[in-house]
Scaffold this active site. Structure first.
Site, PDB file in Angstrom:
ATOM      1  N   ARG A  15       0.828  -1.217   0.000  1.00  0.00           N
ATOM      2  CA  ARG A  15       0.000   0.000   0.000  1.00  0.00           C
ATOM      3  C   ARG A  15       0.860   1.264   0.000  1.00  0.00           C
ATOM      4  O   ARG A  15       0.539   2.259   0.629  1.00  0.00           O
ATOM      5  CB  ARG A  15      -0.993  -0.001   1.169  1.00  0.00           C
ATOM      6  CG  ARG A  15      -1.861  -1.253   1.188  1.00  0.00           C
ATOM      7  CD  ARG A  15      -2.952  -1.199   2.216  1.00  0.00           C
ATOM      8  NE  ARG A  15      -4.083  -0.401   1.753  1.00  0.00           N
ATOM      9  CZ  ARG A  15      -5.050  -0.856   0.951  1.00  0.00           C
ATOM     10  NH1 ARG A  15      -5.013  -2.106   0.500  1.00  0.00           N
ATOM     11  NH2 ARG A  15      -6.048  -0.069   0.605  1.00  0.00           N
TER      12      ARG A  15
ATOM     13  N   CYS B 168       6.399   7.704 -11.845  1.00  0.00           N
ATOM     14  CA  CYS B 168       5.740   7.434 -13.126  1.00  0.00           C
ATOM     15  C   CYS B 168       5.975   6.033 -13.658  1.00  0.00           C
ATOM     16  O   CYS B 168       5.048   5.385 -14.154  1.00  0.00           O
ATOM     17  CB  CYS B 168       6.134   8.476 -14.171  1.00  0.00           C
ATOM     18  SG  CYS B 168       7.870   8.421 -14.701  1.00  0.00           S
TER      19      CYS B 168
END
Length: 271
Positions: free
Chosen positions: A66, A71
């Protein structure tokens, strides 16, 4: 082609319970929910751990642990999700133009996605930091296009397409897109450069962002900016304890004790 992805785990991670078909409605939903659930961050670069782009490493980090990512992690994950749903996806490389004059030319170090739906090309990009797209954008249209936040547009820039966003009445350049499809191997060098080069902004600054339905959250070192939709940004400077709470509360990150030296340095930056 990279292995696909555990769609059930991904959909749980971003809170998506809709259909899993290659339609524009599904793409729009994923581009809205992904940036709200999986923040943009490069803390592993700041702490010197580096970034592993193997699919199993990306999935373990962004889904299992999590965490967020930058990118190459964000968009490679989205690409595998889309392919698992039957979308036709190509990876693109781009040159960042954000926050610098156009004559300050840097290497191409950004990954974006072209998604073809019924012959129409769409730009999807969940890894653009504070400019992350919260909606897909048609690559074959020249005029302004809406997102959850600021309008964007694509304009010619030589042989490339420049993505611009409208802020405070001014069109500002974000990235220049090379429209030639890229292979996974083409991102190994840019990822190494961005994660190790001393001039990389991620080596020198704490940079975290998240885009929900109601606001954009952006953290640059100790400066937190919260910009509600249709309203000016609220900016606060944070001490180290506030910084740790902010990463957990506003960005949903599981703060590690190993981050504390880097966070202490970020909290002393004068903005």
């Amino acid at each position: 082609m990279s292995p696909l992805v555990d769609l059930d785990a991904y959909c749980e991670r971003i809170g998506y319970a809709g259909p899993r078909e290659p339609t524009i409605e599904v793409l729009r939903a994923l581009c809205r929910l992904h940036p709200a659930a999986i923040p943009f961050e490069a803390i592993d670069v700041l702490t010197g751990q580096g970034v592993d782009l193997r699919p199993e490493a990306v999935d373990a980090k962004l889904i299992g642990a999590r965490r967020g990512g930058y990118c190459f992690e964000q968009n490679s994950l989205l690409a595998r999700v889309l392919r698992s749903m039957g979308f036709e996806v190509e990876a693109l490389i781009a040159r960042s133009r954000w926050g610098r004059p156009l004559d300050d030319v840097r290497p191409r170090t950004h990954m974006a996605l072209r998604v073809l739906i019924d012959g129409t090309p769409w730009l999807a990009d969940v890894g653009l930091g504070v400019c992350t797209l919260t909606a897909p954008v048609r690559l074959d249209l020249a005029g302004p296009q809406p997102t959850l936040f600021d309008p964007v547009r694509l304009v010619p820039a030589g042989e490339e397409l420049r993505l611009e966003t409208l802020l405070s009445g001014e069109w500002r350049p974000v990235v220049d897109l090379d429209l030639r499809p890229q292979l996974e191997a083409d991102f190994v060098g840019p990822n190494w450069y961005v994660s190790t080069h001393p001039e990389s902004q991620f080596r020198r600054h704490l940079i975290v962002s998240r885009a929900t339905r109601t606001a954009r959250y952006g953290l640059l070192d100790n400066r937190l900016a919260i910009r509600p939709r249709g309203a000016p940004a609220e900016v606060r400077l944070l001490g180290v304890d506030e910084l740790i709470r902010c990463l957990s509360r506003d960005f949903g990150l599981p703060v590690s004790p190993a981050w504390e030296p880097a966070l202490a340095r970020a909290a002393t930056v004068a903005v």
